[in-house]
Design a protein around this motif. Structure first.
Motif, PDB file in Angstrom:
ATOM      1  N   LYS B 566      -4.828  19.058 -22.948  1.00 59.37           N
ATOM      2  CA  LYS B 566      -4.262  17.882 -24.033  1.00 59.37           C
ATOM      3  C   LYS B 566      -4.924  16.552 -23.968  1.00 59.37           C
ATOM      4  O   LYS B 566      -5.472  16.139 -24.554  1.00 59.37           O
ATOM      5  N   ALA B 567      -4.975  16.196 -22.445  1.00 57.39           N
ATOM      6  CA  ALA B 567      -5.602  14.685 -22.382  1.00 57.39           C
ATOM      7  C   ALA B 567      -7.186  14.919 -22.538  1.00 57.39           C
ATOM      8  O   ALA B 567      -7.528  14.157 -23.321  1.00 57.39           O
ATOM      9  N   LEU B 568      -7.749  15.812 -21.859  1.00 59.66           N
ATOM     10  CA  LEU B 568      -9.468  15.821 -21.913  1.00 59.66           C
ATOM     11  C   LEU B 568      -9.873  16.057 -23.397  1.00 59.66           C
ATOM     12  O   LEU B 568     -10.476  15.561 -24.165  1.00 59.66           O
ATOM     13  N   ILE B 569      -9.744  17.516 -23.516  1.00 60.97           N
ATOM     14  CA  ILE B 569     -10.214  18.060 -24.603  1.00 60.97           C
ATOM     15  C   ILE B 569      -9.887  17.653 -25.930  1.00 60.97           C
ATOM     16  O   ILE B 569     -10.647  17.001 -26.720  1.00 60.97           O
ATOM     17  N   ASP B 570      -8.466  17.419 -25.908  1.00 58.00           N
ATOM     18  CA  ASP B 570      -7.968  17.202 -27.202  1.00 58.00           C
ATOM     19  C   ASP B 570      -8.043  15.498 -27.327  1.00 58.00           C
ATOM     20  O   ASP B 570      -8.225  15.000 -28.443  1.00 58.00           O
ATOM     21  N   GLY B 571      -8.060  15.225 -26.329  1.00 56.17           N
ATOM     22  CA  GLY B 571      -8.185  13.567 -26.309  1.00 56.17           C
ATOM     23  C   GLY B 571      -9.466  13.142 -26.783  1.00 56.17           C
ATOM     24  O   GLY B 571      -9.571  12.437 -27.699  1.00 56.17           O
ATOM     25  N   VAL B 572     -10.621  13.928 -26.324  1.00 55.91           N
ATOM     26  CA  VAL B 572     -11.902  13.560 -26.831  1.00 55.91           C
ATOM     27  C   VAL B 572     -12.011  13.977 -28.183  1.00 55.91           C
ATOM     28  O   VAL B 572     -12.462  13.163 -29.208  1.00 55.91           O
ATOM     29  N   MET B 573     -11.625  15.015 -28.840  1.00 57.88           N
ATOM     30  CA  MET B 573     -11.596  15.245 -30.125  1.00 57.88           C
ATOM     31  C   MET B 573     -10.933  14.252 -30.864  1.00 57.88           C
ATOM     32  O   MET B 573     -11.237  13.936 -32.091  1.00 57.88           O
ATOM     33  N   GLU B 574      -9.695  13.944 -30.500  1.00 58.67           N
ATOM     34  CA  GLU B 574      -8.828  13.193 -31.581  1.00 58.67           C
ATOM     35  C   GLU B 574      -9.339  11.744 -31.354  1.00 58.67           C
ATOM     36  O   GLU B 574      -9.276  10.929 -32.264  1.00 58.67           O
ATOM     37  N   GLY B 575      -9.821  11.478 -30.096  1.00 59.98           N
ATOM     38  CA  GLY B 575     -10.609  10.135 -30.051  1.00 59.98           C
ATOM     39  C   GLY B 575     -11.756  10.063 -31.188  1.00 59.98           C
ATOM     40  O   GLY B 575     -11.892   8.937 -31.928  1.00 59.98           O
ATOM     41  N   LEU B 576     -12.533  11.189 -31.267  1.00 60.35           N
ATOM     42  CA  LEU B 576     -13.650  11.141 -32.372  1.00 60.35           C
ATOM     43  C   LEU B 576     -13.012  10.993 -33.619  1.00 60.35           C
ATOM     44  O   LEU B 576     -13.667  10.306 -34.430  1.00 60.35           O
ATOM     45  N   ALA B 577     -11.981  11.567 -33.936  1.00 63.93           N
ATOM     46  CA  ALA B 577     -11.335  11.417 -35.232  1.00 63.93           C
ATOM     47  C   ALA B 577     -10.736   9.832 -35.475  1.00 63.93           C
ATOM     48  O   ALA B 577     -11.135   9.473 -36.477  1.00 63.93           O
ATOM     49  N   ARG B 578     -10.243   9.441 -34.391  1.00 61.89           N
ATOM     50  CA  ARG B 578     -10.016   8.158 -34.628  1.00 61.89           C
ATOM     51  C   ARG B 578     -11.151   7.104 -34.781  1.00 61.89           C
ATOM     52  O   ARG B 578     -10.826   5.968 -35.454  1.00 61.89           O
ATOM     53  N   LEU B 579     -12.187   7.539 -34.064  1.00 60.82           N
ATOM     54  CA  LEU B 579     -13.231   6.548 -34.257  1.00 60.82           C
ATOM     55  C   LEU B 579     -13.714   6.498 -35.751  1.00 60.82           C
ATOM     56  O   LEU B 579     -14.060   5.599 -36.383  1.00 60.82           O
ATOM     57  N   CYS B 580     -13.960   7.693 -36.325  1.00 59.22           N
ATOM     58  CA  CYS B 580     -14.038   7.792 -37.907  1.00 59.22           C
ATOM     59  C   CYS B 580     -13.285   7.100 -38.533  1.00 59.22           C
ATOM     60  O   CYS B 580     -13.427   6.316 -39.505  1.00 59.22           O
ATOM     61  N   LEU B 581     -11.934   6.945 -38.287  1.00 56.52           N
ATOM     62  CA  LEU B 581     -10.925   6.381 -39.094  1.00 56.52           C
ATOM     63  C   LEU B 581     -11.163   4.764 -38.901  1.00 56.52           C
ATOM     64  O   LEU B 581     -11.077   3.933 -40.003  1.00 56.52           O
ATOM     65  N   HIS B 582     -11.626   4.584 -37.852  1.00 53.95           N
ATOM     66  CA  HIS B 582     -11.795   3.245 -37.401  1.00 53.95           C
ATOM     67  C   HIS B 582     -13.011   2.770 -38.272  1.00 53.95           C
ATOM     68  O   HIS B 582     -12.739   1.594 -38.908  1.00 53.95           O
TER      69      HIS B 582
END
Lengths: 495, 619, 101
Positions: B566-582
């Motif tokens: 949840k924290a690491l793998i999904d965190g990284v993936m969702e972080g990437l997604a959020r970066l794109c949104l940003h």
């Protein structure tokens, strides 16, 4: 290059396009859901019968059992090349079988049934296409064709959190496959530049001369797509979400078939095209696989949703498959492929059964289930059987594959084999936890309390019979695998 | 006689089991139990008839090839040699009696089909272990008995405690199986075969270090199935199952599978002195540990469970000191008297009105003298009363241990003798608490059914007389079993020493009895405190495992899920997604809907293009 | 050709820049449209000049097309201006920003 068997009748094309024909019929007759249901069932059954017929007729055959080749998009050298050897034959059989189960388990589909069945059938074409294509563009086409119906199956017919899961699934796999497309095109250009023959044919591209650097980059491009699909640690997180949200038919297809396309892609395309890079990558693959085996088994132990447990167990089992590939010997490869088939049947059966349980109890939460054996002895007995197969009880399907993988892996590196065995203990831990919470204990409140219906017997009996049969006598399957596997290992495929 | 008939021995129970699985719920109860009894007794008859096939080198037959791939081959094949023949006869014989007993015991149960199906399947799996000619087929039986015992321990699944006990048994024994499996893989990569005969014939080729490793791995596997230290904690809990199950699986057959495995692979095992010492050590320590735990148990079946563990410890000790015939001898006598004791315990529980606690029993001797006498036979054998089967077999083991000589084995011998004393004590304690004194049970018991009762005398007879099978020379015997198994005769101790040791044993036996007599002749009242509760809980083994294994395991699992996935793998993936949104947000602001702004953009673009061409033309 | 090509080009460049300036600077929709027209005419002038210079008829044909198209475009855009004016009561372009992201 030229196949020894000239197919008088384009059986492969028939197999491939039949489901799509069913789709068109479904869409034309979308107003009668009953008709659609029967059409899709008949279509999948026909595919199964054709595939079985092909299997029976090709017992003892060698080389390409069936082969078709036609010009398609001449200017770019794209051809319509289909070929079936023992490996694709078995995987196509598995596809045909599980699709029948998928249609039967969604027999009472209420919401937009026509579209639902149509999509399931499109997916069948996509998956069979992946297993048969020998032209890289054709392969890529089918590769993406599988993705779209699944996206909609999850996104439209899924459970509460379906949009998140569908988008996650789509992005993970799409991101992987874009690298695949780029790599295909680059390889095509390199090959065309060298020989002047611009072609996407697998055989032709295998002759491309590559520098080690180029080879590695291309290999990674291919493998990214396949690894995400398998899925190998750490690219697996889309799978539990997709499974949790997908409708039953989607789960069956996802675990039983889609994951296998990744492994198939590796052995048919990635390894033969880039043998040197593949050799270098084996230790890394083995490490990822081993980590996956343990990691997924541990996570599965603390899940509360039955589907998530099975989803993580798939990750662990596919870890075994990849470990077998990484061991790179005949024994392990035959084991890997056998395990793939057996895992498809076992896990397909498990997902089918979870749908039945959810139908009756209204939940998949382990904490809210219990005592099912009291109310549904038949259903529970089947469930127990599939669980036992999944945890690798000798005499049932999964064990036959697993032990060959382990023997092969141990031969390649005792450490790999020895560690992987430990994974088997953990699989017992989480599977028994599911069995315990679902079947034993006091029975809880249920929505329905009727045991298996005729339709459900029809799904379960063949699957259960196969689980036992493949566990006790896997020889016929291994017979089909022997020659293709040794060819793939030695020369990278048919000459 | 056609050797292929040998396959009928395991196949009959398999058939019985499968029929009961598929159609059992629709058949009348009598037919269900009758079918399974018939299946097992059929294989007993066959085993008796086919006995001659087992002599000498034995017979090997293959039905079909199970797994065959690239140099690996595992057949469904039978190796019916003297060892297997003895074991087959014992397993089918005891199983037949226990099936009969179970037909009486489970007459009232609502789902006998499941029970008898599992019981039959268990016999099938056990026979696979016994008869298999290769290790993989043996492994099938090995895991198969694990599953059947899982299903049978948790047979009354509505109480999830029973189901948990079953799960514990399955998982703990599977940890042992892990070592066995590794040994199997290793043997295959060393020899290129998993055939038991071939491996045993070629062990001399192996490196001594490898041999030791293999022996230890096999020991690990055997420990799991046979509930030896440190994988012993499942056996006492397994008593949650119905009593016939405890008798068949957790006393007579399955738990001895580990001993059998070590005997089967004895040519390999015996070549590693370190491995042998480890086996002997594990056996002796378990014997002592379990006997000490049995001293304080309150549930009748748990006493017997610990005593089983302790007796199997003796068998391990026997293998460790190099006497296969000693181990098999004790295995046989133990199977008879322990089955007798468990089935007697079942009768006792019926007599006491479903009471399990021996502190709530008493005075049953008057209620049913028949059961008392039969139970007494079992107790006498267990305690090693001179001239019973248990005495001879235990004595043979201890004599061999003593004869082995050096300090290490002498210590183990000492432990063995001490344990014999403890055994005598707890056996008589059990006897006194259950059958003597005042009646303390609350419920009104009922007499066991005749079917149950009449299966006991044959076992009692066997328990008393099995001594004759391997009667030592000192008593005028010829050690028939040793001859049959083709084992070398043990070194003869001087007759004086042997008699001396016998007397020592006798002293310990009598000592144990006397102490039990003094203390438990009349009921001493509840005793709970101090070291007794420590022994009662099996030296707190469960708590220790909970602390050092289970809790960390659960913590790791949860960490992998929450922290890893949840924290690491999904965190990284969702972080990437959020970066794109940003970043998308920034770009979004550029399109402000003002035509003038867009036109300005055009103009600047035009300027740039014109400028570029100008520059290019200047160059 | 009486007038040298350069002069024609200078003139059309000046006209184009004037039109561009008008488009960029004004806020009034009608004025912007007029600016666009001036730019179009500047381009048309260039085409005619070039056509005369090379003695090729293509340029003039283009201009004829251009004129036809411009008239159509002006009629549509003026209609839209009237419509927009009716919607918001103004012809100031700043009022129309519904397409912002």
């Amino acid at each position: 290059m030229t196949p020894d068997v000239a197919t008088p009748f384009p059986l492969l094309s028939l197999l491939l396009w039949l489901p799509l024909g069913g789709t068109l019929l479904c869409l034309l007759l979308r107003h009668s859901s009953n008709l659609c249901r029967w059409i899709s069932l008949l279509t999948t059954l026909t595919v199964l019968v054709v595939a079985l017929g092909m299997a029976v007729s090709s017992i003892g055959g060698s080389g390409w059992l069936f082969y078709e080749d036609a010009a398609w998009i001449e200017p770019f050298g794209i051809r319509y090349t289909l070929g079936m050897d023992g490996i694709s034959l078995l995987l196509v059989l598995l596809t045909a079988l599980l699709q029948v189960a998928a249609i039967l388990i969604s027999w009472r589909q209420k919401q937009r049934p026509a579209l639902f069945y149509a999509l399931v059938l499109v997916m069948e074409t996509g998956i069979i296409g992946v297993f048969l294509s020998l032209d890289l563009i054709l392969f890529y086409l089918f590769w993406e064709l599988m993705l779209i119906p699944m996206f909609f199956l999850i996104g439209v017919w899924g459970h509460e959190n379906r949009v998140y899961a569908a988008v996650k699934f789509f992005f993970f796999t799409l991101a992987g496959s874009l690298f695949l497309l780029l790599a295909i095109i680059w390889l095509y250009l390199l090959h065309g530049g060298q020989t002047g023959d611009y072609s996407f044919a697998l055989d032709a591209l295998r002759q491309t001369v590559l520098t080690p650097g180029q080879e590695m980059i291309l290999y990674i491009g291919f493998m990214l797509a396949f690894i995400v699909k398998v899925p190998l640690f750490p690219f697996h997180t889309w799978l539990p979400d997709a499974h949790t949200e997908a409708p039953p038919a989607g789960s069956v297809d996802l675990a039983g078939l889609l994951l296998k396309t990744g492994v198939y892609g590796m052995i048919r395309f990635a390894f033969p095209l880039f043998p040197a890079a593949a050799q270098k990558s084996l230790p890394f693959l083995a490490i990822l696989a081993l980590v996956g085996i343990f990691y997924a088994a541990w996570i599965a132990y603390v899940q509360t949703d039955m589907k998530r447990v099975i989803a993580y167990s798939s990750v662990a089992h596919l870890g075994f498959v990849i470990l077998g590939l990484a061991a790179w010997n005949q024994l392990a490869w035959e084991g890997s492929l056998l395990l793939m088939i057996n895992h498809g049947i076992t896990t397909g059966g498990l997902f089918v059964m979870i749908a039945m349980i959810q139908d009756r109890s209204g939940t998949r939460e382990l904490g809210k289930l219990g005592g099912l054996w009291t109310v549904f002895p038949n259903l529970s007995a089947f469930f127990l059987l599939f669980c036992l197969s999944s945890l690798g009880l000798p005499g049932l399907a999964n064990f036959a594959g697993e032990i060959l993988v382990l023997l092969g892996a141990f031969k390649a590196d005792p450490l790999w084999g020895g560690m992987a065995v430990a994974g088997v203990v953990f699989s017992a831990a989480y599977m028994l936890r599911v069995v315990q919470s679902a079947l034993w204990g006091e029975s809880k409140k249920l929505a329905r309390n009727d045991d298996l219906a005729v339709r459900e017997w029809l799904i379960l009996v063949p699957l259960a019979a196969l689980v036992v049969l493949l566990g006790v006598y896997p020889a016929p399957v291994l017979e089909f695998l022997r020659e293709p596997v040794s060819l793939l290992l030695e020369t990278g495929g048919m000459p | 006689m056609n050797p292929l008939l040998l396959f009928l021995i395991p196949i009959l129970p398999l058939f019985g089991g499968v029929i009961n699985v598929c159609f059992g719920s629709r058949l009348p109860h009598r037919l269900v139990s009758g079918l399974s009894v018939a299946a097992v007794s059929g294989s007993f008859l066959l085993a008796t008839l086919l006995w001659p096939l087992g002599s000498g080198e034995g017979t090997r037959v293959v039905l079909f090839s199970w797994l065959k791939s690239a140099g690996f081959q595992a057949d469904v094949g039978i190796l019916f040699d003297p060892l297997a023949a003895v074991m087959t006869l014992m397993v089918t014989g005891v199983a037949t009696l226990i099936h009969l007993y179970a037909a009486g015991y489970m007459a009232e149960d609502e789902s006998p089909a499941r029970f008898f199906a599992l019981l039959n399947l268990f016999v099938f799996a056990m026979l696979c272990i016994v008869l298999a000619d290769n290790l993989l087929f043996l492994f099938l039986g090995w895991e198969g008995v694990g599953f059947c015992s899982y299903g049978l321990i948790g047979f009354w699944y509505r109480n999830s405690k029973n189901a948990s006990a079953g799960r514990k048994a399955f998982i703990v024994t599977r940890i042992g199986d892990l070592f066995f499996a590794i040994a199997l893989l290793w043997l295959f990569s060393a020899f290129g075969t998993v055939m038991i005969e071939q491996i045993n014939a070629r062990v001399a080729e192996l490196d001594p270090l490898l041999l030791t490793g293999l022996t230890l791995l096999l020991l690990g596997g055997a420990c799991g199935k046979s509930a030896q230290l440190p994988l012993m904690s499942w056996l006492p809990d397994a008593m949650a199952g119905p009593t016939p199950v405890s008798a068949l699986i957790h006393a007579a057959t399955m738990v001895t599978a580990g001993v059998y495995l070590l005997c089967r692979m004895f040519p390999l095992v015996s070549l590693s002195p370190t491995g042998m010492a480890a086996i002997a050590l594990v056996g002796a320590l378990t014997a002592l540990y379990a006997a000490s735990c049995a001293l304080a148990q309150r549930e009748i079946k748990r006493v017997l469970a610990y005593s089983t563990m302790s007796q199997i410890g003796y068998m391990f000790l026997a293998v460790g000191v190099g006497t296969v015939s000693g181990a098999m001898f004790h295995l046989l006598t133990h199977a008879f008297f322990k089955a007798l004791l468990f089935m007697g315990a079942g009768c006792v529980i019926h007599l006491a009105g479903g009471e399990n606690d021996i502190y709530r029993m008493g005075g049953l001797k008057e209620k049913s003298p028949q059961v008392f006498w039969l139970f007494l036979v079992g107790i006498l054998c267990l305690a090693g009363t001179p001239l019973t089967g248990g005495f001879f077999s235990k004595d043979a083991i201890l004599l061999t241990a003593f004869a082995a000589g050096d300090g290490f084995y002498a210590t183990l011998w000492g432990i063995g003798v001490l344990t014999a004393g403890l055994t005598s004590f707890y056996s008589f304690r059990l006897l006194y608490l259950v059958f003597f004194g005042t009646a303390r049970q609350a419920g009104q018991g009922h007499a066991p059914s005749p079917l149950m009762l009449w299966t006991l005398p044959p076992l009692a007879l066997l328990g008393l007389c099995t001594g004759l099978l391997n009667l030592p020379h000192l008593f005028g015997g010829h050690e028939w079993l040793t001859l049959w198994l083709g084992q070398p005769m043990a070194e003869m101790l001087p007759v004086g020493t042997e008699i001396g040791l016998l007397f020592l044993m006798l002293i310990f036996f009598v000592g144990g009895w006397v102490i039990a007599h003094v203390r438990y002749r009349t009921f001493p009242g509840d005793e709970q405190a101090g070291w007794r509760s420590f022994l009662l809980s099996g030296w707190q083994a469960d708590r220790v495992y909970e602390l050092i294994l289970l809790r960390p395991y659960r913590a790791i699992c949860r960490f992998c899920w929450q922290g890893g996935d949840k924290a690491l793998i999904d965190g990284v993936m969702e972080g990437l997604a959020r970066l794109c949104l940003h970043w998308g947000d920034y770009v979004r602001r550029l399109s402000n809907g003002q035509v003038a702004f867009y036109l300005q953009g055009f103009a600047w673009g035009l300027l740039l293009i014109v400028g570029w061409f100008l520059l290019a033309s200047v160059k | 050709m009486i007038v040298p090509l350069e002069h024609v080009l200078y003139l059309s460049a000046i006209l184009f820049l004037l039109g561009l300036g008008c488009v960029l600077a004004r806020r009034n929709l009608i004025m912007i449209l007029i600016g666009v027209e001036i730019m179009l005419n500047a381009v048309g002038l260039t085409l005619v000049g070039a056509s005369a210079f090379w003695q090729q008829i293509d340029g003039q044909i283009m201009v004829v097309f251009l004129m036809a198209m411009t008239s159509a475009e002006v009629s549509i855009s003026l209609a839209m201006v009237v419509y927009l004016n009716r919607r918001k009561g103004t012809v100031d372009v700043r009022a129309f920003d519904e397409l912002r992201g």
